[in-house]
Design an enzyme around this catalytic site. Sequence first.
Site, short mmCIF file in Angstrom:
data_model
loop_
_atom_site.label_atom_id
_atom_site.label_comp_id
_atom_site.label_asym_id
_atom_site.label_seq_id
_atom_site.Cartn_x
_atom_site.Cartn_y
_atom_site.Cartn_z
N CYS A 1 -39.35 -8.01 1.54
CA CYS A 1 -38.04 -7.73 2.14
C CYS A 1 -38.13 -6.63 3.19
CB CYS A 1 -37.04 -7.34 1.04
SG CYS A 1 -35.37 -7.09 1.66
N CYS B 1 -34.54 -0.05 0.57
CA CYS B 1 -33.88 0.41 -0.66
C CYS B 1 -34.92 1.15 -1.52
CB CYS B 1 -33.28 -0.76 -1.41
SG CYS B 1 -32.32 -1.85 -0.35
N CYS C 1 -36.43 -0.28 -4.80
CA CYS C 1 -36.74 -1.71 -4.94
C CYS C 1 -38.22 -2.07 -4.78
CB CYS C 1 -35.91 -2.52 -3.94
SG CYS C 1 -36.11 -4.29 -4.23
N CYS D 1 -28.21 -16.76 -12.48
CA CYS D 1 -28.11 -15.97 -11.26
C CYS D 1 -29.42 -16.05 -10.47
CB CYS D 1 -27.78 -14.53 -11.62
SG CYS D 1 -27.62 -13.49 -10.16
N CYS E 1 -24.43 -18.14 -9.99
CA CYS E 1 -24.28 -16.86 -9.30
C CYS E 1 -25.48 -16.70 -8.37
CB CYS E 1 -24.26 -15.74 -10.34
SG CYS E 1 -24.23 -14.09 -9.64
N CYS F 1 -19.32 -9.90 -8.05
CA CYS F 1 -20.14 -9.18 -9.03
C CYS F 1 -20.71 -7.98 -8.30
CB CYS F 1 -21.26 -10.10 -9.53
SG CYS F 1 -22.46 -9.25 -10.59
N ARG G 1 -21.66 -5.45 -17.20
CA ARG G 1 -22.98 -5.98 -17.58
C ARG G 1 -24.01 -4.87 -17.75
NH1 ARG G 1 -23.71 -9.95 -13.79
NH2 ARG G 1 -22.29 -11.06 -15.15
N1 SAM Z 1 -31.60 -8.54 -1.58
C1 SAM Z 1 -30.33 -8.67 -2.15
C2 SAM Z 1 -29.55 -7.38 -2.15
O1 SAM Z 1 -30.12 -6.32 -2.02
O2 SAM Z 1 -28.33 -7.47 -2.31
C3 SAM Z 1 -30.33 -9.26 -3.55
C4 SAM Z 1 -31.38 -8.83 -4.56
S1 SAM Z 1 -31.40 -7.11 -5.02
C5 SAM Z 1 -32.96 -6.99 -5.82
C6 SAM Z 1 -30.16 -7.00 -6.29
C7 SAM Z 1 -29.92 -5.66 -6.94
O3 SAM Z 1 -30.93 -5.38 -7.90
C8 SAM Z 1 -29.89 -4.42 -6.09
O4 SAM Z 1 -28.69 -4.25 -5.41
C9 SAM Z 1 -30.08 -3.33 -7.12
O5 SAM Z 1 -28.82 -2.88 -7.60
C10 SAM Z 1 -30.84 -4.02 -8.25
N2 SAM Z 1 -32.20 -3.46 -8.39
C11 SAM Z 1 -33.25 -3.67 -7.57
N3 SAM Z 1 -34.32 -2.97 -7.96
C12 SAM Z 1 -33.95 -2.27 -9.06
C13 SAM Z 1 -34.62 -1.33 -9.91
N4 SAM Z 1 -35.88 -0.97 -9.69
N5 SAM Z 1 -33.94 -0.81 -10.94
C14 SAM Z 1 -32.64 -1.17 -11.15
N6 SAM Z 1 -31.96 -2.04 -10.39
C15 SAM Z 1 -32.59 -2.57 -9.33
C1 DTB Z 2 -28.09 -6.53 -10.78
O1 DTB Z 2 -27.19 -5.68 -10.64
N1 DTB Z 2 -29.21 -6.35 -11.47
C2 DTB Z 2 -30.07 -7.51 -11.37
C3 DTB Z 2 -29.18 -8.52 -10.61
N2 DTB Z 2 -28.05 -7.73 -10.26
C4 DTB Z 2 -29.70 -9.28 -9.49
C5 DTB Z 2 -31.38 -7.20 -10.74
C6 DTB Z 2 -32.16 -6.13 -11.44
C7 DTB Z 2 -33.49 -6.01 -10.77
C8 DTB Z 2 -34.38 -5.03 -11.45
C9 DTB Z 2 -35.68 -4.87 -10.73
C10 DTB Z 2 -36.51 -6.11 -10.69
O2 DTB Z 2 -36.71 -6.80 -11.72
O3 DTB Z 2 -37.07 -6.40 -9.62
FE1 SF4 Z 3 -34.42 -6.11 -0.15
FE2 SF4 Z 3 -34.68 -5.06 -2.56
FE3 SF4 Z 3 -33.02 -3.95 -0.84
FE4 SF4 Z 3 -32.41 -6.38 -1.90
S1 SF4 Z 3 -32.57 -4.45 -3.01
S2 SF4 Z 3 -32.25 -5.76 0.25
S3 SF4 Z 3 -34.49 -7.21 -2.11
S4 SF4 Z 3 -35.26 -4.10 -0.61
#
Ligand code: SAM
Ligand code: DTB
Ligand code: SF4
Length: 344
Positions: free
Chosen positions: A77, A81, A84, A121, A153, A213, A285
Amino acid sequence: MPDTSAPSESFHGHSHTAAPPPPGVELRHDWALAEVRAIYSMPLLDLVHRAQTVHRSVFQDNKVQLCSLLSIKTGGCSEDCAYCPQAARYKTGVKAEKLMAVPEVLAAATKARAAGATRFCMGAAWREVKDGPQFDSVLEMVRGVRALGMEACATLGMLTDSQAKRLREAGLDAYNHNLDTSPEHYGDIISTRTYDDRLKTLNRVREAGISVCCGGIIGMGESVDDRCNLLRTLANQEHHPESVPVNALVAVEGTPLAEQPRIETVDMVRTIATARVLMPQSMVRLSAGRQQMNEEAQLLCMMAGANSLFFGEKLLTTGNPEYGQDMALLEKAGIRPLEPRREG
Ligand code: SAM
Ligand code: DTB
Ligand code: SF4
């Protein structure tokens, strides 16, 4: 007693036409920070009692929605973030993969349904959706998940009006797009898009008639005021999000937040309870971070008003408790899965 399992989220979206709250439950959209902070800071057992009282006046007792999560497009990506593992710029061991094929995704959904999931989802590590064959495949996945009788979702990044509309036409029930943290703390976590960008996509989702959500992550070095301001921003929307995921940061090696200490259970419980009090009709959730919590901590979160879980051995790229372990926990606590809310 009427079926109040999840009054705010009809299977076909259009949540703002939801039934009015039961007597004694007020839906407010004008919370001041001081009021939210006062709730968050109540003596813990008073807070849990208050949240549980709100919870029981709205929802069926002892029911939890089981959602299954699948990363349909992993890694690579362009965003930054800080939490992430899928951001291309961090060396986390997550490899960039192509979008999964439709039959593979539907096979995973079928398996999740057999295991008891009522909501599926699909997550993609995209900054935004681009029109073209990949988006067409996602629409196909949505239609397929709906045909299996599950709620569909997706979380795909930013959307345009027309993409939101097309997702709705394909039958998408809910769209996940998190604000993640307070407006004040946001800039320390993400620089490649703004809070306002997030709010715009959320409005487009709402306008298209898709359930919203939207939640956040705690444990990213934020203050109590940041947590309260996130919850306040969510609750002060014109309509409360139908689902509010509360994630505990999963600190992944290679990300800027790798060294963050694990959040304390009490902080997670306070955040969930406050979300329940502020947004009485929303599904709250208990999301990422369950693998790092013991059973008692998870039960306390449910007592504080969490009524939805991700289950299955993986979240997107990180671990989640094993299926058998979760089933055993629900069984011994006498908690039953919420049935799907199909309308035909
Ligand atoms: N790329 C899209 C976005 O950012 O909206 C969708 C996928 S993104 C991985 C969905 C959500 O996962 C993020 O907004 C964040 O709240 C959660 N998330 C990602 N990495 C995480 C982590 N290491 N610990 C907890 N939540 C995480
Ligand atoms: C949300 O709030 N938590 C989920 C879902 N929406 C998409 C994602 C959590 C991701 C945790 C880090 C990972 O497994 O990559
Ligand atoms: Fe990309 Fe992760 Fe940010 Fe979603 S949360 S936009 S997957 S870097």
